[in-house]
Scaffold this motif. Structure first.
Motif, PDB file in Angstrom:
ATOM      1  N   GLU A 187      28.745  19.805  17.898  1.00 17.33           N
ATOM      2  CA  GLU A 187      28.730  21.232  18.232  1.00 17.33           C
ATOM      3  C   GLU A 187      27.748  21.977  17.334  1.00 17.33           C
ATOM      4  O   GLU A 187      26.932  22.749  17.767  1.00 17.33           O
ATOM      5  N   CYS A 188      27.872  21.747  16.034  1.00 15.74           N
ATOM      6  CA  CYS A 188      27.000  22.396  15.049  1.00 15.74           C
ATOM      7  C   CYS A 188      26.530  21.342  14.057  1.00 15.74           C
ATOM      8  O   CYS A 188      27.204  21.073  13.066  1.00 15.74           O
ATOM      9  N   PRO A 189      25.380  20.747  14.310  1.00 16.17           N
ATOM     10  CA  PRO A 189      24.891  19.709  13.392  1.00 16.17           C
ATOM     11  C   PRO A 189      24.639  20.262  11.991  1.00 16.17           C
ATOM     12  O   PRO A 189      24.120  21.364  11.825  1.00 16.17           O
ATOM     13  N   LEU A 190      25.020  19.522  10.988  1.00 18.82           N
ATOM     14  CA  LEU A 190      24.819  19.938   9.601  1.00 18.82           C
ATOM     15  C   LEU A 190      23.332  20.157   9.312  1.00 18.82           C
ATOM     16  O   LEU A 190      22.976  21.044   8.548  1.00 18.82           O
ATOM     17  N   SER A 191      22.466  19.387   9.965  1.00 18.54           N
ATOM     18  CA  SER A 191      21.033  19.569   9.737  1.00 18.54           C
ATOM     19  C   SER A 191      20.590  20.978  10.129  1.00 18.54           C
ATOM     20  O   SER A 191      19.699  21.552   9.497  1.00 18.54           O
ATOM     21  N   LEU A 192      21.224  21.554  11.134  1.00 20.00           N
ATOM     22  CA  LEU A 192      20.891  22.913  11.554  1.00 20.00           C
ATOM     23  C   LEU A 192      21.273  23.905  10.454  1.00 20.00           C
ATOM     24  O   LEU A 192      20.468  24.750  10.065  1.00 20.00           O
ATOM     25  N   VAL A 193      22.473  23.806   9.939  1.00 23.10           N
ATOM     26  CA  VAL A 193      22.950  24.709   8.889  1.00 23.10           C
ATOM     27  C   VAL A 193      22.103  24.549   7.629  1.00 23.10           C
ATOM     28  O   VAL A 193      21.694  25.537   7.009  1.00 23.10           O
ATOM     29  N   GLU A 194      21.824  23.315   7.244  1.00 20.77           N
ATOM     30  CA  GLU A 194      21.006  23.074   6.045  1.00 20.77           C
ATOM     31  C   GLU A 194      19.600  23.632   6.230  1.00 20.77           C
ATOM     32  O   GLU A 194      19.033  24.211   5.308  1.00 20.77           O
ATOM     33  N   GLY A 195      19.038  23.429   7.418  1.00 16.30           N
ATOM     34  CA  GLY A 195      17.704  23.963   7.685  1.00 16.30           C
ATOM     35  C   GLY A 195      17.672  25.482   7.586  1.00 16.30           C
ATOM     36  O   GLY A 195      16.784  26.058   6.951  1.00 16.30           O
TER      37      GLY A 195
END
Length: 101
Positions: free
Chosen positions: A14-22
């Protein structure tokens, strides 16, 4: 850019950690409209949403590059507002308070 190139809606998290980290690093998102988090990216203007086909991806990359600084600024603001540890803790506390009988 953080790339989320799902081709179908059930293609991943749903919400990839890579998105949040980016976002936290000020890196805008290139995300397929098939990804569950695409609406969030669109609403927060922190990246470019594209249809899951090669031609649309190319157009998204070009749009992202031409508006990179604005997307970068929005990425930082979005990460700070939505994923800062204090904001996350407040949301968890509100959730737990709502569950308290």
């Amino acid at each position: 850019f953080t790339g989320i190139p799902y081709t179908v809606a059930d293609g991943g998290k749903e919400c990839p950690l890579s998105l949040v980290e980016g976002l936290a690093c000020g890196i805008p998102v290139l995300i397929s409209a098939a990804a569950p988090f695409a609406k969030f990216v669109s609403e927060n203007a922190c990246g470019v949403v594209f249809h899951p086909d090669p031609g649309s991806f190319r157009v998204a990359v070009e749009a992202g590059l031409s508006g990179y600084e604005g997307y970068r600024t929005a990425a930082v603001a979005t990460a700070t507002a939505m994923f800062d540890r204090r904001a996350v803790f407040r949301r968890f506390a509100a959730l737990y308070d709502a569950l308290d009988p």
